[in-house]
Design a protein around this motif. Sequence first.
Motif, PDB file in Angstrom:
ATOM      1  N   ILE A  62       0.730  -1.068  -0.098  1.00 21.60           N
ATOM      2  CA  ILE A  62      -0.056   0.061   0.100  1.00 21.60           C
ATOM      3  C   ILE A  62       0.916   1.123   0.008  1.00 21.60           C
ATOM      4  CG2 ILE A  62      -1.742   1.216   1.262  1.00 21.60           C
ATOM      5  CD1 ILE A  62      -2.703  -1.448   2.323  1.00 21.60           C
ATOM      6  N   GLY A  63       0.537   2.220  -0.689  1.00 20.82           N
ATOM      7  CA  GLY A  63       1.138   3.590  -0.892  1.00 20.82           C
ATOM      8  C   GLY A  63       0.592   4.464  -1.719  1.00 20.82           C
ATOM      9  N   PRO A  64       0.364   5.711  -1.577  1.00 22.60           N
ATOM     10  CA  PRO A  64      -0.140   6.714  -2.288  1.00 22.60           C
ATOM     11  C   PRO A  64       0.444   7.089  -3.701  1.00 22.60           C
ATOM     12  CG  PRO A  64       1.180   7.803  -0.450  1.00 22.60           C
ATOM     13  CD  PRO A  64       1.224   6.380  -0.356  1.00 22.60           C
ATOM     14  N   PHE A  65       1.702   6.642  -3.913  1.00 25.22           N
ATOM     15  CA  PHE A  65       2.520   7.029  -5.003  1.00 25.22           C
ATOM     16  C   PHE A  65       3.081   5.897  -5.828  1.00 25.22           C
ATOM     17  CE2 PHE A  65       6.679   8.160  -6.839  1.00 25.22           C
ATOM     18  CZ  PHE A  65       6.249   9.127  -7.798  1.00 25.22           C
ATOM     19  N   PHE A  66       2.783   6.014  -6.973  1.00 21.94           N
ATOM     20  CA  PHE A  66       3.559   5.062  -8.081  1.00 21.94           C
ATOM     21  C   PHE A  66       4.217   5.744  -9.204  1.00 21.94           C
ATOM     22  CE2 PHE A  66       0.206   2.431  -5.890  1.00 21.94           C
ATOM     23  CZ  PHE A  66       1.125   1.376  -5.329  1.00 21.94           C
ATOM     24  N   GLN A  67       5.159   5.439  -9.577  1.00 20.64           N
ATOM     25  CA  GLN A  67       5.795   6.344 -10.765  1.00 20.64           C
ATOM     26  C   GLN A  67       5.100   6.007 -11.987  1.00 20.64           C
ATOM     27  OE1 GLN A  67      10.060   6.525 -11.451  1.00 20.64           O
ATOM     28  NE2 GLN A  67      10.645   6.131  -9.326  1.00 20.64           N
ATOM     29  N   ASP A  68       4.684   6.657 -12.869  1.00 16.66           N
ATOM     30  CA  ASP A  68       3.924   6.625 -14.038  1.00 16.66           C
ATOM     31  C   ASP A  68       5.184   6.258 -14.958  1.00 16.66           C
ATOM     32  OD1 ASP A  68       1.581   7.535 -13.483  1.00 16.66           O
ATOM     33  OD2 ASP A  68       1.834   9.700 -13.829  1.00 16.66           O
ATOM     34  N   ARG A  69       4.813   5.064 -15.814  1.00 15.13           N
ATOM     35  CA  ARG A  69       5.725   4.767 -17.092  1.00 15.13           C
ATOM     36  C   ARG A  69       5.855   5.630 -17.951  1.00 15.13           C
ATOM     37  NH1 ARG A  69       3.549   1.958 -21.029  1.00 15.13           N
ATOM     38  NH2 ARG A  69       1.145   1.320 -20.545  1.00 15.13           N
ATOM     39  N   PRO A  70       6.877   5.831 -18.829  1.00 15.27           N
ATOM     40  CA  PRO A  70       6.899   6.570 -20.080  1.00 15.27           C
ATOM     41  C   PRO A  70       5.983   5.517 -21.125  1.00 15.27           C
ATOM     42  CG  PRO A  70       8.922   5.378 -19.791  1.00 15.27           C
ATOM     43  CD  PRO A  70       8.211   5.120 -18.586  1.00 15.27           C
ATOM     44  N   VAL A  71       5.532   6.306 -21.898  1.00 13.02           N
ATOM     45  CA  VAL A  71       4.303   5.907 -22.897  1.00 13.02           C
ATOM     46  C   VAL A  71       5.135   5.964 -24.219  1.00 13.02           C
ATOM     47  CG1 VAL A  71       2.047   5.801 -23.709  1.00 13.02           C
ATOM     48  CG2 VAL A  71       2.513   6.211 -21.275  1.00 13.02           C
ATOM     49  N   LEU A  72       4.931   5.005 -25.053  1.00 15.59           N
ATOM     50  CA  LEU A  72       5.272   4.935 -26.379  1.00 15.59           C
ATOM     51  C   LEU A  72       4.132   5.273 -27.149  1.00 15.59           C
ATOM     52  CD1 LEU A  72       7.617   4.483 -28.792  1.00 15.59           C
ATOM     53  CD2 LEU A  72       6.780   2.036 -28.686  1.00 15.59           C
ATOM     54  N   THR A  73       4.174   6.354 -28.034  1.00 14.99           N
ATOM     55  CA  THR A  73       3.017   6.654 -28.683  1.00 14.99           C
ATOM     56  C   THR A  73       3.492   6.626 -30.152  1.00 14.99           C
ATOM     57  OG1 THR A  73       3.617   9.069 -28.388  1.00 14.99           O
ATOM     58  CG2 THR A  73       1.896   8.296 -27.195  1.00 14.99           C
ATOM     59  N   ASN A  74       2.750   6.987 -31.456  1.00 12.86           N
ATOM     60  CA  ASN A  74       2.999   6.881 -32.584  1.00 12.86           C
ATOM     61  C   ASN A  74       4.614   7.531 -32.849  1.00 12.86           C
ATOM     62  OD1 ASN A  74       3.492   7.064 -35.466  1.00 12.86           O
ATOM     63  ND2 ASN A  74       1.291   7.000 -35.618  1.00 12.86           N
ATOM     64  N   PRO A  75       5.691   6.613 -33.245  1.00 10.53           N
ATOM     65  CA  PRO A  75       6.944   7.268 -33.506  1.00 10.53           C
ATOM     66  C   PRO A  75       6.835   8.227 -34.600  1.00 10.53           C
ATOM     67  CG  PRO A  75       7.099   4.830 -33.829  1.00 10.53           C
ATOM     68  CD  PRO A  75       5.500   5.278 -33.202  1.00 10.53           C
ATOM     69  N   PHE A  76       6.350   7.970 -35.280  1.00 13.11           N
ATOM     70  CA  PHE A  76       6.335   8.841 -36.728  1.00 13.11           C
ATOM     71  C   PHE A  76       5.669  10.269 -36.357  1.00 13.11           C
ATOM     72  CE2 PHE A  76       3.964  10.311 -40.592  1.00 13.11           C
ATOM     73  CZ  PHE A  76       5.175  10.826 -41.385  1.00 13.11           C
ATOM     74  N   LEU A  77       4.683  10.167 -35.840  1.00  9.67           N
ATOM     75  CA  LEU A  77       3.923  11.459 -35.417  1.00  9.67           C
ATOM     76  C   LEU A  77       4.911  12.219 -34.373  1.00  9.67           C
ATOM     77  CD1 LEU A  77       0.026  10.510 -35.356  1.00  9.67           C
ATOM     78  CD2 LEU A  77       1.422  11.721 -37.059  1.00  9.67           C
ATOM     79  N   GLU A  78       5.649  11.587 -33.644  1.00  7.12           N
ATOM     80  CA  GLU A  78       6.332  12.081 -32.523  1.00  7.12           C
ATOM     81  C   GLU A  78       7.755  12.679 -32.865  1.00  7.12           C
ATOM     82  OE1 GLU A  78       6.027  12.759 -29.378  1.00  7.12           O
ATOM     83  OE2 GLU A  78       3.884  12.105 -29.414  1.00  7.12           O
ATOM     84  N   ASP A  79       8.280  12.304 -34.519  1.00  4.27           N
ATOM     85  CA  ASP A  79       9.437  12.808 -35.169  1.00  4.27           C
ATOM     86  C   ASP A  79       9.145  14.042 -35.934  1.00  4.27           C
ATOM     87  OD1 ASP A  79      11.978  12.959 -35.803  1.00  4.27           O
ATOM     88  OD2 ASP A  79      12.339  10.703 -35.664  1.00  4.27           O
ATOM     89  N   ALA A  80       9.371  15.268 -35.393  1.00  9.25           N
ATOM     90  CA  ALA A  80       9.076  16.257 -36.204  1.00  9.25           C
ATOM     91  C   ALA A  80      10.351  16.360 -37.368  1.00  9.25           C
ATOM     92  CB  ALA A  80       9.048  17.598 -35.454  1.00  9.25           C
ATOM     93  N   LEU A  81      11.624  15.961 -37.020  1.00  7.16           N
ATOM     94  CA  LEU A  81      12.586  15.948 -38.210  1.00  7.16           C
ATOM     95  C   LEU A  81      12.471  14.912 -39.367  1.00  7.16           C
ATOM     96  CD1 LEU A  81      15.232  17.223 -38.765  1.00  7.16           C
ATOM     97  CD2 LEU A  81      16.504  15.410 -37.520  1.00  7.16           C
ATOM     98  N   LEU A  82      11.964  13.756 -38.815  1.00  7.09           N
ATOM     99  CA  LEU A  82      11.605  12.931 -39.954  1.00  7.09           C
ATOM    100  C   LEU A  82      10.619  13.441 -40.823  1.00  7.09           C
ATOM    101  CD1 LEU A  82      11.610   9.964 -41.191  1.00  7.09           C
ATOM    102  CD2 LEU A  82       9.996   9.427 -39.532  1.00  7.09           C
ATOM    103  N   ARG A  83       9.429  14.158 -40.158  1.00  7.85           N
ATOM    104  CA  ARG A  83       8.407  14.364 -40.947  1.00  7.85           C
ATOM    105  C   ARG A  83       8.980  15.537 -41.798  1.00  7.85           C
ATOM    106  NH1 ARG A  83       5.995  14.536 -36.337  1.00  7.85           N
ATOM    107  NH2 ARG A  83       5.412  16.654 -36.409  1.00  7.85           N
ATOM    108  N   GLY A  84       9.735  16.455 -41.288  1.00  9.49           N
ATOM    109  CA  GLY A  84      10.252  17.424 -42.097  1.00  9.49           C
ATOM    110  C   GLY A  84      11.127  17.168 -43.097  1.00  9.49           C
ATOM    111  N   TYR A  85      12.007  16.112 -42.743  1.00 11.75           N
ATOM    112  CA  TYR A  85      12.951  15.995 -43.955  1.00 11.75           C
ATOM    113  C   TYR A  85      12.070  15.196 -45.341  1.00 11.75           C
ATOM    114  CZ  TYR A  85      16.677  13.383 -46.283  1.00 11.75           C
ATOM    115  OH  TYR A  85      17.607  12.985 -47.307  1.00 11.75           O
ATOM    116  N   LEU A  86      11.059  14.509 -44.795  1.00 15.31           N
ATOM    117  CA  LEU A  86      10.268  13.817 -46.162  1.00 15.31           C
ATOM    118  C   LEU A  86       9.296  14.971 -46.561  1.00 15.31           C
ATOM    119  CD1 LEU A  86       9.095  10.295 -43.939  1.00 15.31           C
ATOM    120  CD2 LEU A  86      10.841  10.676 -45.944  1.00 15.31           C
ATOM    121  N   ARG A  87       9.021  16.190 -45.866  1.00 18.57           N
ATOM    122  CA  ARG A  87       8.060  16.887 -46.667  1.00 18.57           C
ATOM    123  C   ARG A  87       9.061  17.678 -47.328  1.00 18.57           C
ATOM    124  NH1 ARG A  87       6.047  18.304 -41.616  1.00 18.57           N
ATOM    125  NH2 ARG A  87       7.457  20.367 -41.412  1.00 18.57           N
ATOM    126  N   ARG A  88      10.283  17.909 -47.336  1.00 16.91           N
ATOM    127  CA  ARG A  88      11.276  18.466 -48.109  1.00 16.91           C
ATOM    128  C   ARG A  88      11.744  17.672 -49.391  1.00 16.91           C
ATOM    129  NH1 ARG A  88      17.407  20.608 -46.619  1.00 16.91           N
ATOM    130  NH2 ARG A  88      17.822  21.805 -48.411  1.00 16.91           N
TER     131      ARG A  88
END
Length: 641
Positions: A62-88
């Motif tokens: 029992i305890g009031p605090f648990f660490q939130d885990r990092p969440v993997l979201t869509n890696p394409f949408l999270e990568d501005a450099l990749l999208r910018g490179y392809l737009r170019r």
Amino acid sequence: MSTCSALLNRHLSGCCYKVLCGVPRPFLHIRSSSAFQQGTTRPHEDNFWEADGPLVFSRASIGPFFQDRPVLTNPFLEDALLRGYLRRHLPQEAVFSDLCAFGERVASEVDGWGRECEVTPPQLVHFDPWGRRIDHITTSPAWKRMKDLSAQEGLVAIGYERTFGEWSRVYQMSKLYIYSPSSGLYTCPLAMTDGAAKVIQSLEASWPADEAFGRLTTRDPERFWTSGQWMTERRGGSDVASGTETVAVPQRDGSYKLHGFKWFTSATDADMTLTLARVQDSAGATKQGSRGLSLFYAEVSRDQEGRLKGIEVQRLKDKLGTRQMPTAELLLDGLPAHRLAEEGRGVASIANMLTVTRIHNSVSATAAMRRVVHLARDYASRRTTFGKLLKDHPLHMQTLARMEVETRGAFLLVMDVCRLLGREETGLATQLETHLLRLLTPVLKLYTGKQAVAVVSEGLESFGGQGYIEDTGLPGLLRDAQVLSIWEGTTNVLSLDVLRCVARSSGLVLEAYFTHTKSLLAAASSVPSLAPAVRAVDGALSGLEEFVQDAVTRPPSYLELAARDLAYSLARIYMGALLIDHASWEGASQLDGYAALRWCEQDLCPVVTRKARDWYNPKTPPLDAALVYEQPIQERPENNR
């Protein structure tokens, strides 16, 4: 133990017992063990306090605090450099739609398969229940799903379908970049599969290799094959010329049977392989050195009783990382094979394969950096320390920003080399671009391999102690990254390869490098905000030219000592030019410019810096050896100094 302590322990023990048995807990009366000592007056009742309900940590779970885990979201949408490179460079709706959909699948489904591959590593079964030798390598169901996925998504096929012409390799590698950190290391067999397909295509090989090419590049999971790459033997890794002992015995039908011991075979569960061996003449003799090596194609198959044909799996390697993938020691005992190229041209025949696999290695290195930055960035928005979120601590953001800049430099370099490969494969490459591809491939591989280990290690720190805990999945990123500076040539081996490349081209590869880098800077010279970065790269480039001009007048041993620093300088300067170039196009963001400026704040040309400190003095090698082995320094006679 004091009476009070004993009573307290009895009281708490009884309460815990009642909680475990489902009995409601009464009010708890707790006091300090020092509140009452023998021979003293009982303290006032006000020293007691009451808790209405269970205490926070009265049970370990029992305890009031648990660490939130990092969440993997869509890696394409999270990568501005990749999208910018392809737009170019590749602004195709079909490409964006495919990468976006694939990124969603990676985050929601494939990443879990990769974790399953990690926790369910391959196992080797030598014998069946009745004692027959079968040498069966069992892999997880997720590993098999990765193979089907690779075919369906065209992770090899895209590079050969060439739907987008010279940019098809960029498209293919962008998809692998999204996939790699979640692939459970399946990108390794895909790298060797791509390399094998490249060799078969470039050699215009006939049956049966031409049929294998169709299987290596298909999108049909039922037909798709992967390839191994069985080069390393016990006597040598990169030194295949002196380290290869396997012999090829000619057969009457024009085929061969291979006999030898392969010390390190990655993705041993592949359907076929390319390997090197020495052809045995009628007297049983073989030619030594690189001119005695020939390239062979062999299929991995079993007889009617389930035994491997001509192969015995001696053992699986127990590796630091990449545990998801079977890597084995193999005894070749009459393995049926076909020679792919002219006898004695084995080393030359695998040059194209090395180009492809080294690019794959660099894609995986860059993808590992991007993934750890992605997760660390998400975690920083969830984790609170010292009264505020991690993202609100300036020092933490400075650290993540440095990791981001390293990742951006690596990404633009790997994509530029993919661009050059695509132009070469479609017959569009100029002589300058061909020279650039030859020079930059080993530079790319060696530098991104070292970057990945450093950035991923730094990234694990951003999770604190959780970054060190195996079941978070985070430590595997670092263990798997370590192989990237070793596989397909260590840093020193590739640094010397850069020197060979310069020598064999009579310096033309360096001329191409200087010319193209200057053109990138010239195109950005009209952007005032980038002026400090342009000056930094231009100054480093001038210093590098002066170093090269001086180095050619010195003994070869001088450049050998400087080889690693020279390769690092080539990488940093060119990455700086690419970051500046990307920041100067009309669709760039202010952050693209900031990243270029930050990159150019470092020492872009360490070979010049260290030359000034006399690092390449011919006196240093014996001193280095004496230091390493703690030997007395041998003084030279005065007249020999």
